[in-house]
Write a protein that holds these residues in place. Structure first.
Motif, PDB file in Angstrom:
ATOM      1  N   ILE A   1      13.960  -7.836  -4.667  1.00 22.37           N
ATOM      2  CA  ILE A   1      12.640  -7.205  -4.641  1.00 22.37           C
ATOM      3  C   ILE A   1      11.783  -7.737  -3.497  1.00 22.37           C
ATOM      4  O   ILE A   1      10.674  -7.266  -3.286  1.00 22.37           O
ATOM      5  CB  ILE A   1      11.886  -7.357  -5.980  1.00 22.37           C
ATOM      6  CG1 ILE A   1      11.706  -8.828  -6.351  1.00 22.37           C
ATOM      7  CG2 ILE A   1      12.616  -6.627  -7.086  1.00 22.37           C
ATOM      8  CD1 ILE A   1      10.709  -9.017  -7.470  1.00 22.37           C
ATOM      9  N   ASP A   2      12.316  -8.711  -2.758  1.00 20.96           N
ATOM     10  CA  ASP A   2      11.562  -9.170  -1.583  1.00 20.96           C
ATOM     11  C   ASP A   2      12.092  -8.488  -0.312  1.00 20.96           C
ATOM     12  O   ASP A   2      11.812  -8.909   0.801  1.00 20.96           O
ATOM     13  CB  ASP A   2      11.627 -10.698  -1.448  1.00 20.96           C
ATOM     14  CG  ASP A   2      13.064 -11.217  -1.432  1.00 20.96           C
ATOM     15  OD1 ASP A   2      14.006 -10.375  -1.552  1.00 20.96           O
ATOM     16  OD2 ASP A   2      13.257 -12.438  -1.311  1.00 20.96           O
ATOM     17  N   ALA A   3      12.855  -7.409  -0.506  1.00 12.15           N
ATOM     18  CA  ALA A   3      13.444  -6.696   0.634  1.00 12.15           C
ATOM     19  C   ALA A   3      12.510  -5.583   1.107  1.00 12.15           C
ATOM     20  O   ALA A   3      11.782  -5.000   0.300  1.00 12.15           O
ATOM     21  CB  ALA A   3      14.782  -6.092   0.224  1.00 12.15           C
ATOM     22  N   PRO A   4      12.534  -5.272   2.402  1.00 15.52           N
ATOM     23  CA  PRO A   4      11.705  -4.170   2.898  1.00 15.52           C
ATOM     24  C   PRO A   4      12.079  -2.835   2.257  1.00 15.52           C
ATOM     25  O   PRO A   4      11.234  -1.948   2.135  1.00 15.52           O
ATOM     26  CB  PRO A   4      11.981  -4.159   4.409  1.00 15.52           C
ATOM     27  CG  PRO A   4      13.152  -5.041   4.630  1.00 15.52           C
ATOM     28  CD  PRO A   4      13.248  -5.973   3.484  1.00 15.52           C
ATOM     29  N   GLU A   5      13.324  -2.685   1.810  1.00 19.24           N
ATOM     30  CA  GLU A   5      13.739  -1.445   1.150  1.00 19.24           C
ATOM     31  C   GLU A   5      12.962  -1.248  -0.154  1.00 19.24           C
ATOM     32  O   GLU A   5      12.591  -0.125  -0.506  1.00 19.24           O
ATOM     33  CB  GLU A   5      15.250  -1.475   0.860  1.00 19.24           C
ATOM     34  CG  GLU A   5      16.139  -1.330   2.090  1.00 19.24           C
ATOM     35  CD  GLU A   5      16.333  -2.628   2.854  1.00 19.24           C
ATOM     36  OE1 GLU A   5      15.731  -3.668   2.467  1.00 19.24           O
ATOM     37  OE2 GLU A   5      17.084  -2.624   3.851  1.00 19.24           O
ATOM     38  N   TYR A   6      12.750  -2.358  -0.874  1.00 15.34           N
ATOM     39  CA  TYR A   6      11.984  -2.279  -2.119  1.00 15.34           C
ATOM     40  C   TYR A   6      10.524  -1.917  -1.800  1.00 15.34           C
ATOM     41  O   TYR A   6       9.888  -1.148  -2.537  1.00 15.34           O
ATOM     42  CB  TYR A   6      12.057  -3.609  -2.877  1.00 15.34           C
ATOM     43  CG  TYR A   6      11.328  -3.601  -4.201  1.00 15.34           C
ATOM     44  CD1 TYR A   6      11.879  -2.984  -5.323  1.00 15.34           C
ATOM     45  CD2 TYR A   6      10.084  -4.228  -4.341  1.00 15.34           C
ATOM     46  CE1 TYR A   6      11.214  -2.978  -6.545  1.00 15.34           C
ATOM     47  CE2 TYR A   6       9.409  -4.226  -5.554  1.00 15.34           C
ATOM     48  CZ  TYR A   6       9.981  -3.609  -6.652  1.00 15.34           C
ATOM     49  OH  TYR A   6       9.308  -3.599  -7.856  1.00 15.34           O
ATOM     50  N   ALA A   7      10.028  -2.457  -0.704  1.00 18.75           N
ATOM     51  CA  ALA A   7       8.658  -2.130  -0.283  1.00 18.75           C
ATOM     52  C   ALA A   7       8.562  -0.649   0.086  1.00 18.75           C
ATOM     53  O   ALA A   7       7.570   0.017  -0.226  1.00 18.75           O
ATOM     54  CB  ALA A   7       8.255  -3.016   0.893  1.00 18.75           C
ATOM     55  N   LEU A   8       9.599  -0.154   0.747  1.00 24.30           N
ATOM     56  CA  LEU A   8       9.620   1.273   1.119  1.00 24.30           C
ATOM     57  C   LEU A   8       9.575   2.149  -0.136  1.00 24.30           C
ATOM     58  O   LEU A   8       8.795   3.106  -0.217  1.00 24.30           O
ATOM     59  CB  LEU A   8      10.895   1.570   1.924  1.00 24.30           C
ATOM     60  CG  LEU A   8      11.176   3.039   2.254  1.00 24.30           C
ATOM     61  CD1 LEU A   8      10.133   3.577   3.226  1.00 24.30           C
ATOM     62  CD2 LEU A   8      12.578   3.196   2.852  1.00 24.30           C
ATOM     63  N   LEU A   9      10.394   1.804  -1.113  1.00 19.91           N
ATOM     64  CA  LEU A   9      10.395   2.571  -2.359  1.00 19.91           C
ATOM     65  C   LEU A   9       9.029   2.470  -3.048  1.00 19.91           C
ATOM     66  O   LEU A   9       8.452   3.481  -3.473  1.00 19.91           O
ATOM     67  CB  LEU A   9      11.487   2.054  -3.302  1.00 19.91           C
ATOM     68  CG  LEU A   9      11.503   2.774  -4.656  1.00 19.91           C
ATOM     69  CD1 LEU A   9      12.274   4.085  -4.566  1.00 19.91           C
ATOM     70  CD2 LEU A   9      12.077   1.899  -5.764  1.00 19.91           C
TER      71      LEU A   9
ATOM     72  N   LEU B   1      10.046  10.366   0.002  1.00 18.31           N
ATOM     73  CA  LEU B   1      11.070   9.344   0.237  1.00 18.31           C
ATOM     74  C   LEU B   1      11.906   9.683   1.475  1.00 18.31           C
ATOM     75  O   LEU B   1      12.151   8.823   2.331  1.00 18.31           O
ATOM     76  CB  LEU B   1      11.971   9.202  -0.992  1.00 18.31           C
ATOM     77  CG  LEU B   1      13.100   8.174  -0.879  1.00 18.31           C
ATOM     78  CD1 LEU B   1      12.530   6.759  -0.736  1.00 18.31           C
ATOM     79  CD2 LEU B   1      14.037   8.240  -2.084  1.00 18.31           C
ATOM     80  N   ILE B   2      12.337  10.929   1.556  1.00 17.51           N
ATOM     81  CA  ILE B   2      13.194  11.306   2.695  1.00 17.51           C
ATOM     82  C   ILE B   2      12.417  11.165   4.010  1.00 17.51           C
ATOM     83  O   ILE B   2      12.926  10.620   4.997  1.00 17.51           O
ATOM     84  CB  ILE B   2      13.740  12.743   2.510  1.00 17.51           C
ATOM     85  CG1 ILE B   2      14.764  12.756   1.359  1.00 17.51           C
ATOM     86  CG2 ILE B   2      14.384  13.261   3.800  1.00 17.51           C
ATOM     87  CD1 ILE B   2      15.265  14.136   0.978  1.00 17.51           C
ATOM     88  N   LEU B   3      11.171  11.619   4.020  1.00 18.63           N
ATOM     89  CA  LEU B   3      10.378  11.531   5.261  1.00 18.63           C
ATOM     90  C   LEU B   3      10.024  10.078   5.591  1.00 18.63           C
ATOM     91  O   LEU B   3      10.063   9.672   6.756  1.00 18.63           O
ATOM     92  CB  LEU B   3       9.122  12.398   5.156  1.00 18.63           C
ATOM     93  CG  LEU B   3       9.381  13.913   5.091  1.00 18.63           C
ATOM     94  CD1 LEU B   3       8.075  14.675   4.903  1.00 18.63           C
ATOM     95  CD2 LEU B   3      10.106  14.407   6.348  1.00 18.63           C
ATOM     96  N   ASN B   4       9.702   9.297   4.583  1.00 23.73           N
ATOM     97  CA  ASN B   4       9.410   7.877   4.838  1.00 23.73           C
ATOM     98  C   ASN B   4      10.644   7.144   5.355  1.00 23.73           C
ATOM     99  O   ASN B   4      10.574   6.368   6.308  1.00 23.73           O
ATOM    100  CB  ASN B   4       8.924   7.191   3.562  1.00 23.73           C
ATOM    101  CG  ASN B   4       7.440   7.411   3.301  1.00 23.73           C
ATOM    102  OD1 ASN B   4       6.692   7.767   4.219  1.00 23.73           O
ATOM    103  ND2 ASN B   4       7.026   7.220   2.071  1.00 23.73           N
ATOM    104  N   ALA B   5      11.769   7.386   4.716  1.00 22.78           N
ATOM    105  CA  ALA B   5      13.006   6.706   5.101  1.00 22.78           C
ATOM    106  C   ALA B   5      13.395   7.106   6.525  1.00 22.78           C
ATOM    107  O   ALA B   5      13.969   6.309   7.280  1.00 22.78           O
ATOM    108  CB  ALA B   5      14.132   7.050   4.141  1.00 22.78           C
TER     109      ALA B   5
ATOM    110  N   SER C   1       0.851  -1.189   0.000  1.00 22.84           N
ATOM    111  CA  SER C   1       0.000   0.000   0.000  1.00 22.84           C
ATOM    112  C   SER C   1       0.887   1.239   0.000  1.00 22.84           C
ATOM    113  O   SER C   1       2.082   1.156   0.263  1.00 22.84           O
ATOM    114  CB  SER C   1      -0.874   0.015   1.248  1.00 22.84           C
ATOM    115  OG  SER C   1      -1.736  -1.087   1.221  1.00 22.84           O
ATOM    116  N   ALA C   2       0.262   2.364  -0.290  1.00 26.32           N
ATOM    117  CA  ALA C   2       0.983   3.631  -0.229  1.00 26.32           C
ATOM    118  C   ALA C   2       1.580   3.795   1.166  1.00 26.32           C
ATOM    119  O   ALA C   2       0.957   3.434   2.165  1.00 26.32           O
ATOM    120  CB  ALA C   2       0.039   4.785  -0.536  1.00 26.32           C
TER     121      ALA C   2
END
Ligand SMILES: *[C@@H]1O[C@H](CO)[C@@H](O)[C@H](O)[C@H]1NC(C)=O
Ligand SMILES: *[C@@H]1O[C@H](CO)[C@@H](O)[C@H](O)[C@H]1NC(C)=O
Ligand SMILES: [Zn+2]
Length: 590
Positions: free
Chosen positions: A490-498, A581-585, A74-75
């Motif tokens: 692509i199964d990484a949480p970083e990919y999900a974050l992006l 991206l910056i705020l989410n990260a 989700s967003a």
């Protein structure tokens, strides 16, 4: 055609037939057996014996779970900093901010920063000096960025901006962009609707070289941080920017030096994730698909060099050096690399995302892709459909293109040497060595036929006795061979974050509420970005510009040619992306 392994999948019968396996109930077994029988029957031809080619049991489709083949998140929006994110979004929608953003980017375009092939070292080649005025411009345009972030100049014109986070334990976010642009061919200047370095804003678009590639990325990042600083945001997670200055000519002076500096300063795997220029989002079938590139193809330019005795052309041999080279090149083109879509590659994942989530995919293709999860035969069917799109086919396989040729000096003299360069983009599931091997093998017979002593990549292949008529030599033309990039998982949480960030940006920019308005699918780059030097810094490298990349071609918007321009609204959306991206990260915890 013999049915491929997966086609024969009739799982229930094979397991239940095993004597040791206890079946749950005879009745159930009978029903299952019947179903299998029916499936099997429809897969037999009229004679009732040979399998129908292409027939796959629909049982395969029952197991298909879209979420397993292409998970969508989700967003993702900031929680702690939600109010700030919302307020920034409102600011970005104002005319006042649009005017600022247009001026920020237009001003950057008005400082020409071309990079050229084969430039000398920084400090020697005067053409690098154009970056001085560009740095002056950035300093003036983004005062808070320059007074708050620590700026390090690397090899004079490379820039690293470090925005320290309050929590040193959090891996910083790394954002990359390049300062240089491709030169404008002087013969084409009058063909531009607005002059190439005007930065002209026509009320809708900002015009000029670099407006899209890649000053839009660089200025969007700086505009975002300037805006965050104006809102007094202080990050918990550090943010580091790295701006090369010769990406368009392979990054030898810029990103290569920057990567050394970043490795020395931060170490290996020191960053949460890296976003650099790359794929965008585009309409595909009846959906919108964002394709952050999780890989890059490899690269090698193979020089094919032929020599044979010279002499007066009044007594010619049946084949001159040029004639022999020509036959070798014809042979190359008659034997292209066979592209093959394989499971476990980004382009396969991408196609599974199309099947799983994108409306308007032709029924036949969607069905083939779903079955392709298990059936090799269906995978080949899907490949056949997908490869009708030339660009998809080219992305999957290793490509070859004869791009340079030279030979001969005079009409009455036999040429002693002739050479050509074959450009290869190497499939993500292949390697430099595999290409060297295939090219070497390809020319072996002809080398013998023409009685050439054949050396390929340093190894003597034929003509060892030294009595040959001439020579054939294959080399890495400029010593720039590059392996395909490691694939960002692509199964990484970083990919999900992006992914969640892309969705949030896309939806917020259009005031959309539903979560399925954009599909995220992994893509690959057929060319190389500065990220080729950054592999050691993080496993999670995404080449992505949050803008509409047109119908899937990177060359829309006049990139690298006449009329380069960008829609001002698209540029504002890029700023929204980086701020999200910056705020989410900043709030992200693995
Ligand atoms: C540049 O844009 C103008 C319209 O603004 C168009 O007429 C022209 O064909 C374009 N040139 C190229 C090479 O695309
Ligand atoms: C190859 O060329 C050399 C030199 O011209 C010659 O001596 C030799 O006989 C040739 N070999 C063959 C197989 O034609
Ligand atoms: Zn670029």
């Amino acid at each position: 055609m013999s049915p491929a392994k997966g086609d024969a999948l009739l799982p229930s019968t094979t397991t239940e037939a095993a004597p040791t396996k206890k079946s749950p109930s005879a009745g159930l077994r009978l029903v299952k057996g019947l179903l299998v029988g029916i499936a099997l029957w429809t897969c037999l031809n009229a004679a009732g014996l040979a399998p129908v080619p292409g027939c796959v049991s629909d049982g395969l489709l029952r197991d298909y779970k879209a979420e397993e083949q292409c998970p969508q998140v989700s967003a993702v929006t900031p929680d702690k900093n939600n109010a700030l994110w919302t307020a920034l979004g409102e600011t970005f929608s104002t005319d006042a901010f649009k005017t600022r953003a247009v001026e920020w980017l237009g001003g950057a375009v008005r400082v020409p920063t071309p990079s050229f092939d084969k430039m000398g070292p920084v400090g020697e080649d005067p053409r690098w000096e154009v970056f001085g005025p560009f740095h002056d411009y950035l300093l003036k345009a983004f005062p808070l960025v320059h007074s708050t972030l620590e700026v390090t100049k690397v090899n004079t014109w490379g820039s690293v901006y470090a925005w320290k986070g309050s929590d040193a334990d959090l891996k910083p976010l790394l954002l990359a962009a390049h300062q240089d642009v491709v030169p404008v061919n002087p013969d084409t200047v009058d063909k531009w609707t607005h002059p190439p370095f005007s930065g002209h804003f026509d009320g809708e678009r900002i015009w000029g070289r670099g407006s899209s590639d890649d000053k839009s990325g660089l200025i969007a990042i700086l505009s975002t941080i300037e805006s965050l600083l104006e809102s007094n945001f202080q990050p918990a997670r550090g943010v580091v920017l790295t701006f090369g200055f010769d990406e368009e000519t392979s990054g030898l002076h810029g990103a290569a030096s920057l990567s050394k500096h970043l490795l020395e300063t931060y170490g290996e795997n020191a960053f949460l994730l890296l976003v650099d220029e790359g794929g965008g989002f585009a309409q595909e079938y009846d959906g919108v698909v964002a394709t952050p590139a999780v890989a890059e193809k490899g690269y090698i330019d193979v020089r094919v060099d032929v020599t044979s005795p010279g002499g007066h052309s009044s007594v010619p041999p049946s084949h001159t050096t040029i004639g022999i080279l020509s036959q070798l090149l014809v042979h190359y083109e008659a034997n292209p690399y066979e592209p093959r879509l394989s499971r476990g590659t980004p382009m396969y994942w991408k196609s599974q995302c199309l099947a799983a989530h994108v409306p308007g995919v032709p029924h036949k293709l969607r069905k083939a892709l779903k079955k392709a999860v298990k059936s090799d035969h269906a995978l080949r069917e899907a490949q056949k459909e997908l490869f009708k799109e030339k660009s998809f086919r080219a992305l999957v396989g290793t490509t070859q293109a004869i791009d340079l040729i030279s030979g001969g000096v005079k009409t009455n003299a036999l040429p002693e040497e002739a050479w050509a360069v074959v450009n290869h983009r190497i499939a993500t599931d292949s390697s430099v060595d595999a290409v060297k091997e295939q090219d070497t093998a390809l020319l072996k017979t002809l080398a013998q036929e023409f009685n050439l002593s054949y050396t390929a990549f340093g190894s003597q292949i034929t003509g060892k006795d030294g009595t040959a008529y001439g020579t054939l030599t294959l080399t890495d033309a400029w010593g720039t061979a590059l392996e395909p990039a490691p694939i960002s998982p692509i199964d990484a949480p970083e990919y999900a974050l992006l992914s969640g960030t892309i969705k949030a940006t896309y939806n917020a920019h259009r005031s959309l509420k539903e979560d399925n308005s954009i599909v995220i699918a992994p893509g690959i780059m057929s060319g190389n970005t500065d990220t080729r030097y950054y592999w050691a810094l993080t496993e999670h490298i995404y080449r992505y510009n949050h803008h509409n990349s047109g119908n899937g071609t990177a060359l829309s918007n006049g990139v690298h040619t006449i009329n380069e321009s960008i829609d001002a609204d698209a540029f504002l959306e890029m700023i929204r992306f980086f701020s999200t991206l910056i705020l989410n990260a900043d709030e992200y915890t693995a």
